[in-house]
Design a protein around this motif. Structure first.
Motif, mmCIF file in Angstrom:
data_model
loop_
_atom_site.group_PDB
_atom_site.id
_atom_site.type_symbol
_atom_site.label_atom_id
_atom_site.label_comp_id
_atom_site.label_asym_id
_atom_site.label_seq_id
_atom_site.Cartn_x
_atom_site.Cartn_y
_atom_site.Cartn_z
ATOM 1 N N PRO A 139 -28.451 -1.530 -14.781
ATOM 2 C CA PRO A 139 -29.662 -1.702 -15.596
ATOM 3 C C PRO A 139 -30.865 -2.200 -14.773
ATOM 4 N N ALA A 140 -30.620 -3.071 -13.800
ATOM 5 C CA ALA A 140 -31.715 -3.563 -12.966
ATOM 6 C C ALA A 140 -32.281 -2.437 -12.104
ATOM 7 N N VAL A 141 -31.407 -1.574 -11.601
ATOM 8 C CA VAL A 141 -31.851 -0.421 -10.820
ATOM 9 C C VAL A 141 -32.662 0.518 -11.702
ATOM 10 N N SER A 142 -32.169 0.774 -12.909
ATOM 11 C CA SER A 142 -32.887 1.658 -13.833
ATOM 12 C C SER A 142 -34.278 1.120 -14.147
ATOM 13 N N GLN A 143 -34.368 -0.191 -14.371
ATOM 14 C CA GLN A 143 -35.669 -0.780 -14.676
ATOM 15 C C GLN A 143 -36.608 -0.675 -13.467
ATOM 16 N N ALA A 144 -36.102 -0.954 -12.279
ATOM 17 C CA ALA A 144 -36.926 -0.857 -11.070
ATOM 18 C C ALA A 144 -37.387 0.581 -10.863
ATOM 19 N N LEU A 145 -36.498 1.528 -11.066
ATOM 20 C CA LEU A 145 -36.856 2.936 -10.900
ATOM 21 C C LEU A 145 -37.890 3.368 -11.941
ATOM 22 N N ARG A 146 -37.809 2.808 -13.131
ATOM 23 C CA ARG A 146 -38.797 3.119 -14.170
ATOM 24 C C ARG A 146 -40.192 2.704 -13.694
ATOM 25 N N LEU A 147 -40.308 1.515 -13.114
ATOM 26 C CA LEU A 147 -41.599 1.056 -12.581
ATOM 27 C C LEU A 147 -42.063 1.933 -11.424
ATOM 28 N N LEU A 148 -41.151 2.233 -10.520
ATOM 29 C CA LEU A 148 -41.498 3.054 -9.356
ATOM 30 C C LEU A 148 -41.880 4.473 -9.768
ATOM 31 N N ARG A 149 -41.210 4.992 -10.776
ATOM 32 C CA ARG A 149 -41.531 6.330 -11.282
ATOM 33 C C ARG A 149 -42.900 6.334 -11.952
ATOM 34 N N ALA A 150 -43.188 5.305 -12.743
ATOM 35 C CA ALA A 150 -44.490 5.207 -13.420
ATOM 36 C C ALA A 150 -45.632 5.104 -12.412
ATOM 37 N N ALA A 151 -45.359 4.498 -11.263
ATOM 38 C CA ALA A 151 -46.375 4.358 -10.211
ATOM 39 C C ALA A 151 -46.472 5.603 -9.335
ATOM 40 N N GLY A 152 -45.597 6.576 -9.563
ATOM 41 C CA GLY A 152 -45.637 7.801 -8.780
ATOM 42 C C GLY A 152 -45.016 7.676 -7.399
ATOM 43 N N VAL A 153 -44.189 6.655 -7.204
ATOM 44 C CA VAL A 153 -43.581 6.421 -5.899
ATOM 45 C C VAL A 153 -42.249 7.159 -5.764
ATOM 46 N N VAL A 154 -41.520 7.301 -6.854
ATOM 47 C CA VAL A 154 -40.261 8.034 -6.848
ATOM 48 C C VAL A 154 -40.268 9.060 -7.978
ATOM 49 N N ALA A 155 -39.374 10.028 -7.857
ATOM 50 C CA ALA A 155 -39.179 11.024 -8.912
ATOM 51 C C ALA A 155 -37.687 11.280 -9.040
ATOM 52 N N GLY A 156 -37.276 11.614 -10.257
ATOM 53 C CA GLY A 156 -35.879 11.927 -10.507
ATOM 54 C C GLY A 156 -35.685 13.416 -10.684
ATOM 55 N N GLU A 157 -34.568 13.896 -10.170
ATOM 56 C CA GLU A 157 -34.208 15.314 -10.317
ATOM 57 C C GLU A 157 -32.849 15.384 -10.984
ATOM 58 N N ARG A 158 -32.805 16.055 -12.112
ATOM 59 C CA ARG A 158 -31.560 16.161 -12.869
ATOM 60 C C ARG A 158 -30.670 17.248 -12.284
ATOM 61 N N ASP A 159 -29.385 16.890 -12.144
ATOM 62 C CA ASP A 159 -28.352 17.830 -11.705
ATOM 63 C C ASP A 159 -27.202 17.677 -12.693
ATOM 64 N N GLY A 160 -27.252 18.448 -13.785
ATOM 65 C CA GLY A 160 -26.282 18.275 -14.865
ATOM 66 C C GLY A 160 -26.540 16.961 -15.560
ATOM 67 N N ARG A 161 -25.540 16.074 -15.558
ATOM 68 C CA ARG A 161 -25.690 14.766 -16.203
ATOM 69 C C ARG A 161 -26.187 13.698 -15.239
ATOM 70 N N VAL A 162 -26.288 14.029 -13.973
ATOM 71 C CA VAL A 162 -26.683 13.054 -12.956
ATOM 72 C C VAL A 162 -28.155 13.237 -12.598
#
Length: 120
Positions: A74-97
């Motif tokens: 959950p802490a990683v997810s929250q950090a990634l949410r902030l980083l994604r909102a700032a445009g620093v990271v992006a997620g790429e879906r591969d099936g369920r991952v």
């Protein structure tokens, strides 16, 4: 002192030419704010750990990042949410991952030269 804004023109200076050079070096306040926001993202050890992992290894899933950084999912997810909102990271879906990757080249450069200390 041609670069001094009108609201500061009446202030006393010691080295007026250096004041103008300093104002020119500071430049656009929006750019300064954007960099301050980037550095604020890097100021948290958890987020910095995640960014270092992504920069070094490439795309990783939340659970893998949690293990690598010694954090809970959950802490990683929250950090990634902030980083994604700032445009620093992006997620790429591969099936369920969803694998996250670093997308901001300026942050990558700071990590490479400032944190990792690798020469150009």
């Amino acid at each position: 002192m041609h670069l001094v804004p009108a609201d500061r023109a009446g202030h006393r200076t010691i080295d007026g030419h250096r004041v103008c050079e300093a104002i020119a070096a500071i430049g656009d306040t929006a750019r300064v704010r954007a960099w301050a926001d980037r550095f604020a993202l890097l100021a948290d050890p958890g987020r910095l750990s995640l960014l270092l992992a992504l920069h070094t290894t490439g795309p990783l899933a939340v659970t893998d990042l949690a293990v690598a950084a010694g954090m809970r999912d959950p802490a990683v997810s929250q950090a990634l949410r902030l980083l994604r909102a700032a445009g620093v990271v992006a997620g790429e879906r591969d099936g369920r991952v969803v694998r996250y990757r670093l997308t901001d080249p300026a942050v990558a450069e700071v990590l490479e030269h400032g944190v990792l200390g690798r020469p150009e």
